[in-house]
Design a protein around this motif. Structure first.
Motif, PDB file in Angstrom:
ATOM      1  N   TRP A 131       0.846  -1.194   0.000  1.00 40.66           N
ATOM      2  CA  TRP A 131       0.000   0.000   0.000  1.00 40.66           C
ATOM      3  C   TRP A 131       0.880   1.240   0.000  1.00 40.66           C
ATOM      4  O   TRP A 131       1.975   1.241   0.549  1.00 40.66           O
ATOM      5  CB  TRP A 131      -0.918   0.017   1.222  1.00 40.66           C
ATOM      6  CG  TRP A 131      -2.013  -0.982   1.123  1.00 40.66           C
ATOM      7  CD1 TRP A 131      -1.956  -2.309   1.475  1.00 40.66           C
ATOM      8  CD2 TRP A 131      -3.326  -0.763   0.635  1.00 40.66           C
ATOM      9  NE1 TRP A 131      -3.153  -2.911   1.231  1.00 40.66           N
ATOM     10  CE2 TRP A 131      -4.021  -1.986   0.712  1.00 40.66           C
ATOM     11  CE3 TRP A 131      -3.989   0.353   0.136  1.00 40.66           C
ATOM     12  CZ2 TRP A 131      -5.338  -2.124   0.313  1.00 40.66           C
ATOM     13  CZ3 TRP A 131      -5.306   0.218  -0.258  1.00 40.66           C
ATOM     14  CH2 TRP A 131      -5.971  -1.006  -0.168  1.00 40.66           C
ATOM     15  N   ARG A 137      -5.819   9.696  -4.276  1.00 41.83           N
ATOM     16  CA  ARG A 137      -6.675   8.502  -4.310  1.00 41.83           C
ATOM     17  C   ARG A 137      -6.061   7.376  -3.477  1.00 41.83           C
ATOM     18  O   ARG A 137      -6.743   6.734  -2.687  1.00 41.83           O
ATOM     19  CB  ARG A 137      -6.895   8.064  -5.754  1.00 41.83           C
ATOM     20  CG  ARG A 137      -7.827   6.867  -5.886  1.00 41.83           C
ATOM     21  CD  ARG A 137      -8.223   6.639  -7.327  1.00 41.83           C
ATOM     22  NE  ARG A 137      -8.683   5.375  -7.783  1.00 41.83           N
ATOM     23  CZ  ARG A 137      -9.214   4.381  -7.121  1.00 41.83           C
ATOM     24  NH1 ARG A 137      -9.355   4.447  -5.836  1.00 41.83           N
ATOM     25  NH2 ARG A 137      -9.611   3.273  -7.710  1.00 41.83           N
ATOM     26  N   GLU A 138      -4.764   7.121  -3.681  1.00 45.01           N
ATOM     27  CA  GLU A 138      -4.083   6.088  -2.896  1.00 45.01           C
ATOM     28  C   GLU A 138      -4.137   6.426  -1.409  1.00 45.01           C
ATOM     29  O   GLU A 138      -4.361   5.546  -0.579  1.00 45.01           O
ATOM     30  CB  GLU A 138      -2.616   5.974  -3.326  1.00 45.01           C
ATOM     31  CG  GLU A 138      -2.391   5.301  -4.649  1.00 45.01           C
ATOM     32  CD  GLU A 138      -0.905   5.238  -5.010  1.00 45.01           C
ATOM     33  OE1 GLU A 138      -0.096   6.000  -4.423  1.00 45.01           O
ATOM     34  OE2 GLU A 138      -0.565   4.430  -5.881  1.00 45.01           O
ATOM     35  N   CYS A 141      -7.593   5.691   0.094  1.00 40.75           N
ATOM     36  CA  CYS A 141      -7.814   4.247   0.254  1.00 40.75           C
ATOM     37  C   CYS A 141      -7.016   3.694   1.439  1.00 40.75           C
ATOM     38  O   CYS A 141      -7.546   2.937   2.259  1.00 40.75           O
ATOM     39  CB  CYS A 141      -7.430   3.503  -1.020  1.00 40.75           C
ATOM     40  SG  CYS A 141      -8.540   3.797  -2.405  1.00 40.75           S
TER      41      CYS A 141
END
Length: 162
Positions: A131, A137-138, A141
């Motif tokens: 991750w 966006r990352e 999340c």
């Protein structure tokens, strides 16, 4: 989300006095929560360091001349590397947590110290799993996943404004 029993080996090393720092059992609990439903077998090491060592590692590996709260070092087994027959390598990687930085951040952010350690441990483990938060966006999340994992541990949203 649990897939059944997870074989987890977490080695915790303290490179500074342990007074006021979480016990190894806490780190194991936080790692297990981060891995739950994501991986079935893992070996990783966590090292708690002082500001001098944290700064040296951050400078060497990231080119930043200051200590940071957590560094993640994924164990990338090289493509094509053959291990001896019967040897399994569930090595996930290493985390380095800089105790003085974490203590300062917890104070500044008005968070319980243990909750901040839990958050940064979960954050670091998610980095070991691939991750990242390189773009908005990352980041959204990853932060939501952290919130969900920490909520399962009874820990408040670490991103909530105080």
């Amino acid at each position: 989300m649990t897939q059944g029993p997870v074989r987890l080996d977490v080695s915790v090393g303290y490179a500074l006095p342990r007074a006021g720092l979480p016990a190894a059992v806490s780190f194991r609990k936080w790692v297990a929560a981060a891995l739950d439903g994501r991986i079935r077998e893992a070996d990783l090491a966590i090292r708690l360091v002082d500001a001098k060592e944290g700064r040296a590692l951050n400078r060497h590996y990231r080119g930043k001349d200051a200590p940071t709260n957590v560094l993640s070092f994924p164990a990338d087994i090289a493509e094509g590397v053959k291990l001896p027959k019967g040897v399994k390598m569930p090595l996930l990687g290493d985390l380095v947590l800089c105790a003085p930085v974490i203590a300062r951040e917890a104070r500044e952010q008005g968070k319980p110290l243990a909750a901040h350690y839990a958050h940064l441990t979960v954050h670091g483990v998610l980095h070991l799993l691939g991750w990242d938060h390189g773009d908005d966006r990352e980041a959204e999340c990853m932060e939501q996943l952290e919130r969900d994992i920490l909520a399962g541990l009874g820990i408040e949203d670490p991103y909530r404004e105080r």
